[in-house]
Write a protein that holds these residues in place. Structure first.
Motif: not given
Length: 291
Positions: A81-85
């Protein structure tokens, strides 16, 4: 009849013949001019139709690319949910639970940000390798320079299991593109994370290798899809449907509210790298501290 015995035509007859020839020549020229005018007329019609078709395509594409983005949407599989992979060794990507994002639940920007900035979820979990988090923008030339400088070393450490590498693509530089390329490319990367996570690291590399000039329209959606297809990832419908644009919108605003003001912004086990030290040395120090 020999030439000597030919009957000479009178002056009036010769004049009449000359006039007839002139008339025939004139009529032929008029027909030719008429044909040319018709061809020119049809050429103009065809050109106008072609121009209108191009204008219609540009307008349609522009409308499609700049339509309002929903405030709520899914998080890609293998993303957080923080925008990361988070990339692990080789082509492995950290698994995540299904989730959604909603702008209505976006954490507000605090009146006073911590100094140094603290990014959510940037610290490694207990017993896990050093965590490197990179906020990036695929049209950012400094991000390309960062990748060129450090990607080989980071990939080597990742494949050795000494670090995990989390990319958080943002839409910061949409204002530097006439087609919101930052968000479109981040959406395409999210599509790869969702549809073919084992191709994510490669797709990040491909996007940087094909980075458009900052301030340009950027790569088309068709090009973003074909680049994914070239490495074995089918993201066609995902890109066309803008499936993860709400996710990119959320993560971009979340980064801004966190205090991220530009890209690349790098964290090593939760500590922001200020860019003045040797990143490789800082990462190695963090690795040694865990030993």
């Amino acid at each position: 009849m020999s030439p000597a015995n030919e009957i000479r035509k009178s002056k009036a007859e010769r004049t009449l013949e000359a006039r007839e020839k002139a008339r025939l020549i004139r009529e032929a020229q008029l027909k030719k001019d008429k044909r040319n005018k018709q061809l020119i007329g049809w050429g103009i019609v065809v050109a106008v139709i072609a121009i209108l078709a191009i204008v219609a395509l540009v307008v349609t594409t522009s409308i499609k690319q700049n339509t309002p983005i929903a405030d709520k949407g899914p998080v890609p599989a293998s993303a957080n949910v923080n925008g990361g992979v988070t990339l692990l060794a080789n082509t492995e990507v950290k698994k995540t639970d299904a989730a959604t994002v909603d702008m209505a639940n976006l954490p507000a920007k605090p009146a006073t940000l911590p100094n140094p900035v603290v990014a959510p979820g940037a610290e490694a979990e207990a017993g896990q390798p050093v965590k490197v988090v990179a906020y990036i923008d695929f049209i950012c030339p400094v991000c390309l320079r960062f990748e060129t400088t450090y990607n080989e070393a980071l990939t080597s450490l990742r494949n050795e299991g000494k670090i995990s590498m989390e990319y958080r693509p943002l839409g910061f530089l949409d204002r530097q593109s006439t087609t919101n390329y930052s968000s479109r490319s981040a959406n395409a990367a999210a599509c790869v994370a969702d549809k073919a996570p084992d191709k994510y690291a490669e797709y990040v590399n491909v996007l940087f290798a094909n980075q458009p000039k900052e301030g340009s329209a950027g790569l088309s959606d068709d090009k973003l899809k074909s680049l994914a297809s070239d490495i074995g990832a089918d993201i066609n419908s995902c890109v066309d449907d803008k499936t993860f644009r709400p996710y990119v919108k959320y993560s971009t605003d979340l980064a801004a509210n966190t205090g991220i003001t530009g890209t690349p912004t790098i964290f090593v086990d939760g500590k922001k790298w200020d860019g003045t030290t040797d990143l490789n040395a800082d990462i190695q120090a963090a690795i040694d501290a865990k030993a």
